[in-house]
Design an enzyme around this catalytic site. Sequence first.
Site, PDB file in Angstrom:
ATOM      1  N   TYR A 111      58.411  34.907  55.356  1.00  0.00           N
ATOM      2  CA  TYR A 111      59.801  35.313  55.071  1.00  0.00           C
ATOM      3  C   TYR A 111      60.397  36.087  56.240  1.00  0.00           C
ATOM      4  CZ  TYR A 111      63.798  37.163  52.517  1.00  0.00           C
ATOM      5  OH  TYR A 111      65.074  37.498  52.125  1.00  0.00           O
ATOM      6  N   GLN A 161      27.576  27.748  47.658  1.00  0.00           N
ATOM      7  CA  GLN A 161      26.689  26.595  47.595  1.00  0.00           C
ATOM      8  C   GLN A 161      26.927  25.728  46.365  1.00  0.00           C
ATOM      9  OE1 GLN A 161      22.751  28.239  47.756  1.00  0.00           O
ATOM     10  NE2 GLN A 161      22.938  28.901  49.895  1.00  0.00           N
ATOM     11  N   ASN A 203      31.625  23.852  45.501  1.00  0.00           N
ATOM     12  CA  ASN A 203      32.110  22.655  46.188  1.00  0.00           C
ATOM     13  C   ASN A 203      30.899  21.911  46.741  1.00  0.00           C
ATOM     14  OD1 ASN A 203      33.342  20.692  47.746  1.00  0.00           O
ATOM     15  ND2 ASN A 203      34.822  22.080  48.685  1.00  0.00           N
ATOM     16  N   HIS A 222      39.939  26.717  56.179  1.00  0.00           N
ATOM     17  CA  HIS A 222      40.819  27.437  55.249  1.00  0.00           C
ATOM     18  C   HIS A 222      42.105  27.887  55.956  1.00  0.00           C
ATOM     19  CE1 HIS A 222      37.397  27.551  52.486  1.00  0.00           C
ATOM     20  NE2 HIS A 222      38.228  27.972  51.549  1.00  0.00           N
TER      21      HIS A 222
END
EC number: 2.3.1.20
Length: 353
Positions: free
Chosen positions: A348, A245, A248, A285
Amino acid sequence: MNTSSNNALKQRQRKSISKEKKLDKCPERKANDYGKRVHHEEASLLNSSSGFDNYRGILNLCIVLLVRAANITLLWYSMLWLKLISYISVNKWHRLGIVKEEEPTKTEQLVKYPDNITHLDLYYFMAAPTLCYEINFPRMKRIRKRFLIRRVVELFFLLGIMGAVVQQWMVPTIKNSLKPIQEMDIFRAVERIMKLAIPNHFLWLLFFYCFFHTLLNITGELLRFADRTFYRDWWNSSTVEYFWQNWNIPAHRWASRHLYKPMIRRGYSKLQAQITVFMLSAFFHEYLVSVPLRMARLWSFMAMLGQIPMAVFIKAFISNPNYGNVVVWCSIILGQPLAIMMYFHDYYVGSLQ
């Protein structure tokens, strides 16, 4: 008298010659040859005539920049999507008459709906350091030039430090961690994660200060945007909810205004609304990581969802706020390098196939 002085001079000459011969045999003297030429006819390294072709470091830098550029592009489009939702919603509320109109003051004239629907107003909101639209934003009277110059200098200085941390500290550690992860060497893998935790957390703190304090203040100063509450004291968080909260504020305000509160008004419980906000945050995300890497592994998504049981655990078993703050810090410091390792391993391995 002259004969004795000449003999003494010859002896000194012999000693100096023998000393020079001994020094010539010494490897240190050969390494420090005073008469060796230092200038030769040679082309610059980046000229085609030099024959140099080892650009591995520059290629690695290009890959990092491309991934970062893709990440920034996706972040901008995500912010644009959130801004447009807020812009449409607020104008709809005013059109339906469910928003209480503000009373104008003596010092400022307030814009009223629908006079705000102009290209200039929309462009200002798109550039403003906020995700929530308002018809009348708080504005400053002037641009503080000294404050702006300090923030610009900070921005370039921090970008240089962040690049150095990535290239000199994080990249070698990540590359050295590939073999222990492939061989499932748990102890060495944990050692690499702990080794990566320090530079990764340092980079995360630099990014937070660079973006939420420096860059957003530069944008706000240029636009004379007066509300500079981009973050609060998240470093004192004793619970997961307090951290999300307060670290950001623009994203938290948007989620609260356009997702959490509308769900509460429609009859959903607070827990359901909180889980939905976490799900949306987890999606973004994962979206900002998977698309630039062109693979979906859901590590970031699952890490975000893992915050929910951790929040329940802190509430149920940790009553001391200091201990709760330690748990929150540990999750930040150790969780990110683990996700980086997993993404690097998958990327990779996928590039080899």
